[in-house]
Design a protein around this motif. Structure first.
Motif, PDB file in Angstrom:
ATOM      1  N   LEU A   8      -3.455   9.885   1.786  1.00  0.00           N
ATOM      2  CA  LEU A   8      -3.393   9.697   3.235  1.00  0.00           C
ATOM      3  C   LEU A   8      -2.826   8.317   3.543  1.00  0.00           C
ATOM      4  N   ASP A   9      -1.670   8.258   4.204  1.00  0.00           N
ATOM      5  CA  ASP A   9      -1.064   6.972   4.539  1.00  0.00           C
ATOM      6  C   ASP A   9      -1.323   6.644   6.002  1.00  0.00           C
ATOM      7  N   GLU A  10      -2.291   5.801   6.254  1.00  0.00           N
ATOM      8  CA  GLU A  10      -2.689   5.405   7.606  1.00  0.00           C
ATOM      9  C   GLU A  10      -2.672   6.584   8.569  1.00  0.00           C
ATOM     10  N   PRO A  11      -3.406   7.635   8.250  1.00  0.00           N
ATOM     11  CA  PRO A  11      -3.293   8.853   9.056  1.00  0.00           C
ATOM     12  C   PRO A  11      -3.865   8.679  10.453  1.00  0.00           C
ATOM     13  N   LYS A  16       0.825  -1.211   0.000  1.00  0.00           N
ATOM     14  CA  LYS A  16       0.000   0.000   0.000  1.00  0.00           C
ATOM     15  C   LYS A  16       0.858   1.259   0.000  1.00  0.00           C
ATOM     16  N   THR A  17       1.804   1.328   0.971  1.00  0.00           N
ATOM     17  CA  THR A  17       2.650   2.519   1.062  1.00  0.00           C
ATOM     18  C   THR A  17       3.462   2.700  -0.211  1.00  0.00           C
ATOM     19  N   THR A  18       3.992   1.600  -0.731  1.00  0.00           N
ATOM     20  CA  THR A  18       4.795   1.685  -1.951  1.00  0.00           C
ATOM     21  C   THR A  18       3.965   2.280  -3.091  1.00  0.00           C
ATOM     22  N   PHE A  48       1.330  12.059   5.967  1.00  0.00           N
ATOM     23  CA  PHE A  48       2.168  10.904   6.222  1.00  0.00           C
ATOM     24  C   PHE A  48       1.728  10.199   7.499  1.00  0.00           C
ATOM     25  N   GLN A  49       2.089   8.918   7.549  1.00  0.00           N
ATOM     26  CA  GLN A  49       1.725   8.123   8.718  1.00  0.00           C
ATOM     27  C   GLN A  49       2.292   8.734   9.996  1.00  0.00           C
ATOM     28  N   SER A  50       3.528   9.257   9.916  1.00  0.00           N
ATOM     29  CA  SER A  50       4.147   9.871  11.092  1.00  0.00           C
ATOM     30  C   SER A  50       3.816  11.360  11.166  1.00  0.00           C
TER      31      SER A  50
HETATM   32 MG    MG Z   1       2.622   1.309   4.963  1.00  0.00          MG
END
Ligand code: MG
Ligand code: ATP
Lengths: 268, 307, 286
Positions: free
Chosen positions: B157-160, B42-44, B81-83
Motif C-alpha cells: 500500500l503506497d500512501e493509500p 519509501k516508494t522506491t 497505488f497512491q493515485s
Molecule cells: Mg512516495
C-alpha cells in the motif's frame, strides 16, 4: 451577459464581423440565381450547386481529397502512437532532436516542402502519383496527430499500467486492454485534426498534384486563378459546410479549446 | 528466514542514492509500516518489491524464493497505488475482475469472488459504476478490493489514505486494519503520517535518507527511539539537560525546573504549552481534565520522571 | 536492461524512416538543386555553381520581392496583435455560454479552407463586381472601386484574417495561465480597469503575444494561396515567385534557391526572436 463594457462589446461585434464576413459572403453568393457574382437579394437558387454536377473534375477531386485525408491521417496516427510513447516515456539521447524533426513540417514553409517533394518524387518516379500525395500528406499532418497522441500518452498515469501488470497482465494485454483504450480519444481527435489539415492543404499539394491527381483545394485554387464565378463559391460553400460539421463534432467529442490550445480543460 | 526478506537493497538514480543498503525482514501475516519523510525512498523500496524499479544491488526473497528473478506480472502481489490507478474505462466489477481474468479463473468463480470481495470492502451495490462516479474513499476501497481479490501473498500500500480528508482517513484506517486482520494478508504500508503508522502496524520501519533507522513495534519505537531522528519524527520531543523527554511526560509541580509560560494553546482534549526555562524552550502537553491550568506569563515548575 | 535502452528507438523507427526518406533527403536534394545550372533548351544540369545564388542576391528584383514579403509579414503580425490581443481579453471576460460560442466562432475558421476564406475577400472587394465596392458605389460613397485586389493592403488584410486565430489562440492560452486573483488584488489596491490591463495583465501575457507574433510572422512570410489569389500575377511574394519559377518558367534551380533562402531567412528570424523572448522572460516565468 459579461463583464465587458459597451466599448469592448462594440469592438467585439466588429471583430466577429471581420472574421465571419468573408466566410458568410461565400455562402450567400453561392445561392445566387444569376449567372454572375452577386448577392441573392429577392430570390435564392440552388442552380450553382446543381452546376457542380456538370464538372466531374470537382467531384473526383472531392473524393480524392476525402480518401487522401482519411488514408494519410490514419497512417500518420499509426506511426505517431509508438513515437509518442517513446517520447513520453523515455529519456534518451536524441529525444529533443527527434521531436523537433517530427514537428518540423509545422515550421518549414509548405512552399519549400512542395518544391522538395516535387523534386524528390520526380527523381524516384512518383511524380504526380496518388502514392506520392499520400506520402507527402502523412508528413505534413503527422505533427497534428503526434501532438494529440503525445498529449494523451503524457496524460496517461503510468501506475494504471503498473496496476495491470501487478495483476498479472502481459505486455501485450496491457497495451490492448489498458493503454490503447485510454489513449483512444486522443487518437481519434488526432486523426480528425490531421484529416482536416490534409483536406484543406493547398500550398504543398499544388506542386505535386498532376491533372489526374488534383485535390479539391488545388482544383479550386487553379480555377480561381483563371476566373472567379458563382460555381467556385458553391463548391467553397460545400467545403465550408463539411468543415463546420466536422468542427462541431470535434468540439462535442473532444473540446475545440483542448484540441487547439492543447490543454486538458476537463479534469486535471 | 523471514517471509519477505530485503537484503542490502540499494537503488541509485544517477549519483543520488534513493535507497541505501536497506535490509528488512517481514513475517507472514504481519502488518509493517514504512514510515519516513518525503523523498526518503519509501516508494522506491515498494516499487522494487513490486518489480517496477530495478535495484542497483541487493536481494529480495519471498518465502525463500528469489523474487527479483520473477517478472512483475508473475509476482502475485496486491498493490494499492497512491493515485489508486483504477482503470477509468472499466466498471468497478470489471476493475476487480481484471486480475482474476489474467489468472484464467472461470467466469462463474470470478463473478462470485468479485461479489464477495466487493462485499468485504462494503461496496456490494456499486459494481456497475465507473470509477469517476465514486468518491475518493470509495475509489480507494475499489483499489483495495482489486488488490485483495487475487489473494496476493503480500499487499503493498503506497500512501493509500493520503488523498482522503481527516475524518474519512480515520474511518478507512479502522476498516483497513479490520480487513487485513480478517484476511490475514502480509501487508506493507508506506506512509509519512506517524499517527497512521502507529495506529495500523505491528512493526514500524522508520526510514531516513534511504536507510532504516529503527524497525520495531510502534510502542517500542516511540518509547525507546534508537536515534534522535526517530525520536523527533515520532512525535514531539524536548531535549532537556542532555536527555530527551516527551512533552506529555512533563507535569506542572510545586518544585522542579522553573520557567515562564510563553504560549498556551488549547487543542480540545489537551493543552499545548511552551515554557521558557533556563535550559531552553520546553514543550509540555497536559490532558484537559477540566481543571484550571496555568495561564500565559505565569511562573511554573516542571517535573518529569526519570526512566 | 539493454532491451530497455533500444525501446524508444525501436518505437520511433517507422516515423524516423519516413522522415529520413521523405523530409531530410528531399530537403537536401532541394539545397543541391539550388546550385545546379539551368537553360531554356538544355534543362537542368547537375553541376555545382553559384549562378542562382548570385542572381538572387544581386538582382534588385529579388531584393525588392523579399523586402515586400517580410514587410507584409510584419504588417500582418502588427494587425493581428492590435486586433487579436484585445479580442482575446474581451473573450476571456465573457460569461459561460458566450465565451465558448465565440471562441468556436473565432478559432473555427482556422480549420476552414484558406482558398475559401480568401475567395471571400475577393468577393467582397474584388474590383467593380466586389460586393462592398458595388454597394458603396451605388450609395455614391465612392466613385471608383476601393483598390484591394493586386495591392499590398489587400494582401495584408486577407492574411491578417487568415492568421488571426493563431494570435487569439496564443494570447488566449496565456490568459488562461493568469491567476484571476492577481487582477482582483490590483483592483483592491485601487487600480482602475486601464491600469489593471496595462500594468498587470499585459506584462503577464506578453510572452504569449510575442510567441503568437512569431507564429503569425512565419506563416505570413511563407503564405502562398492568399498572396497568389489576391496578388495574382502582378504582385509577387517569395512563395508565389518560387511557384512561378517551378511551374511556369520551369527554372527549378532558381526557384529552389528562392525557396531555400526563404526557409533560411525564416529559421533565422524565428530562432532569433524566440531566443530574445526567452531571454527577456526567463527570469520572470522560468
Ligand atoms: Mg512516495
Ligand atoms: N525515476 C526517478 N529518477 C530520479 N530520481 C528519482 C526517481 N524516483 C525517485 N527519485 C528520487 O529518489 C528519492 C526517493 O524517492 P521516493 O519516491 O522513493 O520517495 P518517497 O519516500 O516515496 O517520498 P514521498 O513521501 O514524497 O512519496 C527522491 O529524492 C526522489 O527524488
Amino acid at each position: 451577459m459579461s463583464r465587458n463594457g459597451p466599448l469592448a462589446l462594440a469592438f467585439h461585434a466588429l471583430f466577429v464581423t471581420f472574421i465571419l464576413a468573408p466566410i458568410l459572403v461565400v455562402c450567400f453568393v453561392a445561392f445566387t440565381p444569376e449567372g454572375y457574382l452577386s448577392f441573392p437579394t429577392d430570390r435564392w437558387s440552388l442552380r450553382w450547386f446543381h452546376a457542380i454536377g456538370r464538372y466531374p473534375e470537382f467531384i473526383s477531386a472531392f473524393w480524392r481529397s476525402l480518401w487522401l485525408g482519411a488514408l494519410s491521417s490514419a497512417i500518420a496516427v499509426a506511426i505517431s502512437v509508438p513515437a509518442a510513447l517513446a517520447i513520453a516515456r523515455y529519456r534518451f539521447p536524441g529525444r529533443e532532436v527527434m521531436t523537433t524533426l517530427f514537428m518540423s513540417p509545422l515550421m518549414i514553409p509548405h512552399v519549400v516542402l512542395g518544391i522538395a517533394f516535387l523534386r524528390f518524387f520526380t527523381q524516384i518516379g512518383l511524380g504526380g502519383t496518388f502514392t506520392g500525395l499520400v506520402l507527402a500528406h502523412i508528413v505534413i499532418v503527422l505533427p497534428f496527430a503526434l501532438r494529440l497522441t503525445l498529449a494523451s500518452a503524457v496524460g496517461l498515469d503510468r501506475s494504471i499500467e503498473h496496476a495491470a501488470v501487478s495483476l498479472g497482465a502481459s505486455e501485450w494485454t496491457v497495451l490492448k486492454r489498458i493503454t490503447l483504450p485510454l489513449v483512444l480519444p486522443g487518437l481519434v481527435s488526432g486523426w480528425a485534426l490531421a484529416f482536416i489539415n490534409s483536406f484543406d492543404e493547398v500550398t504543398m499539394t499544388v506542386f505535386i498534384a498532376a491533372p489526374g491527381t488534383e485535390t479539391l483545394p488545388v482544383r479550386m485554387f487553379l480555377y480561381i486563378q483563371d476566373n472567379i464565378d458563382p460555381l467556385v463559391t458553391s463548391v467553397s460553400a460545400c467545403v465550408i459546410a463539411i468543415t463546420v460539421a466536422a468542427l462541431v463534432v470535434l468540439d462535442r467529442a473532444y473540446g475545440l479549446e483542448r484540441l487547439l490550445v492543447g490543454r486538458n480543460v476537463h479534469g486535471r | 528466514m523471514a517471509f519477505l526478506a530485503l537484503e542490502g537493497l540499494t537503488r541509485k538514480f544517477g549519483t543520488h542514492l534513493a535507497v541505501d543498503g536497506l535490509s528488512l525482514g517481514v513475517e507472514k501475516g504481519e502488518f509493517v509500516a514504512l514510515l519516513g519523510p518525503s523523498g526518503c525512498g519509501k516508494t522506491t523500496t515498494l516499487q522494487m518489491i513490486a518489480g517496477f524499479v530495478e535495484p542497483t544491488s541487493g536481494a529480495i526473497a519471498l518465502d525463500g524464493r528469489d523474487l527479483l528473478a520473477v517478472k512483475p506480472a508473475k509476482r502475485g502481489l496486491g498493490i494499492v497505488f497512491q493515485s489508486y490507478a483504477l482503470f477509468p474505462h472499466m466498471t468497478v466489477a470489471e476493475n476487480v475482475a481484471f486480475g482474476l481474468e489474467m489468472q484464467g479463473v472461470a467466469t462463474a468463480e470470478r463473478t462470485r469472488r468479485v461479489a464477495e470481495t466487493l462485499e468485504l470492502v462494503g461496496l456490494g451495490t456499486f459494481a456497475a459504476r465507473y470509477p469517476r462516479q465514486m468518491s475518493g474513499g470509495q475509489q480507494q476501497r475499489v483499489a483495495l478490493a482489486r488488490a485483495l481479490v487475487i489473494r496476493p501473498q503480500i499487499l503493498l500500500l503506497d500512501e493509500p489514505l493520503s488523498n482522503l480528508d481527516a475524518k474519512l482517513r480515520e474511518e478507512m484506517q479502522i476498516e483497513l486494519r479490520q480487513i487485513q486482520r480478517s484476511v490475514g494478508t502480509t501487508t506493507i504500508l508506506v506512509t509519512h503520517d506517524q499517527g497512521e503508522a502507529m495506529a495500523l502496524s505491528d512493526r514500524i520501519a522508520v526510514m531516513n535518507h534511504g536507510k532504516v533507522e529503527q524497525f520495531a513495534p510502534p510502542h517500542e519505537a516511540y518509547e525507546r527511539p534508537a536515534t534522535p531522528f526517530v525520536a523527533s519524527f515520532l512525535g514531539k520531543t524536548n531535549l532537556v539537560g542532555g536527555t530527551t523527554v516527551r512533552p506529555e511526560k512533563i507535569s506542572f509541580a510545586a518544585s522542579g525546573l522553573a520557567g515562564r509560560v510563553k504560549t498556551r494553546i488549547f487543542q480540545g482534549n489537551h493543552w499545548l504549552y511552551q515554557v521558557d526555562t533556563p535550559s531552553g524552550l520546553v514543550t509540555v502537553i497536559r490532558q484537559n481534565s477540566g481543571e484550571t491550568m496555568p495561564g500565559e506569563g505565569e511562573t511554573v515548575h516542571l517535573a518529569w520522571g526519570t526512566t | 536492461m539493454r532491451a530497455m535502452k533500444a525501446a524508444p528507438y525501436l518505437l520511433s523507427t517507422p516515423a524516423l524512416l519516413l522522415f529520413g526518406a521523405i523530409v531530410v533527403v528531399p530537403l537536401a536534394m532541394t539545397v543541391a538543386l539550388s546550385f545546379h545550372d539551368w537553360g531554356q533548351y538544355k534543362g537542368i544540369e547537375p553541376v555545382s555553381i553559384l549562378k542562382n545564388w548570385h542572381e538572387v542576391f544581386t538582382d534588385s528584383y529579388f531584393l525588392e520581392m523579399f523586402w515586400r514579403t517580410f514587410r507584409i509579414a510584419l504588417l500582418v503580425t502588427l494587425l493581428t496583435a492590435v486586433l487579436g490581443v484585445p479580442e482575446a481579453y474581451i473573450l476571456n471576460r465573457m460569461r459561460s455560454p458566450w465565451r465558448g460560442i465565440f471562441l468556436l466562432v473565432i478559432l473555427g475558421p482556422l480549420l476552414i479552407s484558406v482558398v475559401a476564406r480568401t475567395l471571400g475577400w475577393a468577393l467582397l472587394f474584388g474590383g467593380s463586381s466586389g460586393i462592398v465596392n458595388k454597394a458603396l458605389m451605388s450609395m455614391g460613397v465612392i466613385s471608383s472601386p476601393l483598390p484591394f485586389m493586386f495591392t499590398e493592403t489587400g494582401m495584408v488584410v486577407a492574411l491578417a484574417h487568415v492568421l488571426m486565430p493563431y494570435m487569439v489562440l496564443a494570447v488566449w492560452a496565456a490568459l488562461q495561465r493568469l491567476d484571476p486573483q492577481i487582477e482582483n488584488a490590483a483592483v483592491a489596491l485601487g487600480a482602475g480597469p486601464f491600469t489593471v490591463v496595462r500594468r498587470i495583465v499585459l506584462p503577464q501575457i506578453m510572452p504569449g503575444i510575442l510567441s503568437g507574433g512569431v507564429i503569425v510572422f512565419a506563416l505570413a512570410a511563407s503564405a502562398f494561396a492568399t498572396p497568389a489569389i489576391i496578388g495574382g500575377r502582378r504582385l509577387k511574394v517569395a512563395s508565389t515567385l518560387a511557384y512561378d519559377e517551378f511551374l511556369n518558367t520551369l527554372n527549378w534551380p532558381l526557384g529552389a534557391a528562392v525557396a531555400v533562402l526563404l526557409l533560411l531567412a525564416l529559421i533565422a528570424i524565428v530562432v532569433a526572436s524566440s531566443r530574445l523572448v526567452e531571454k527577456r522572460y526567463a527570469q520572470v516565468f522560468g
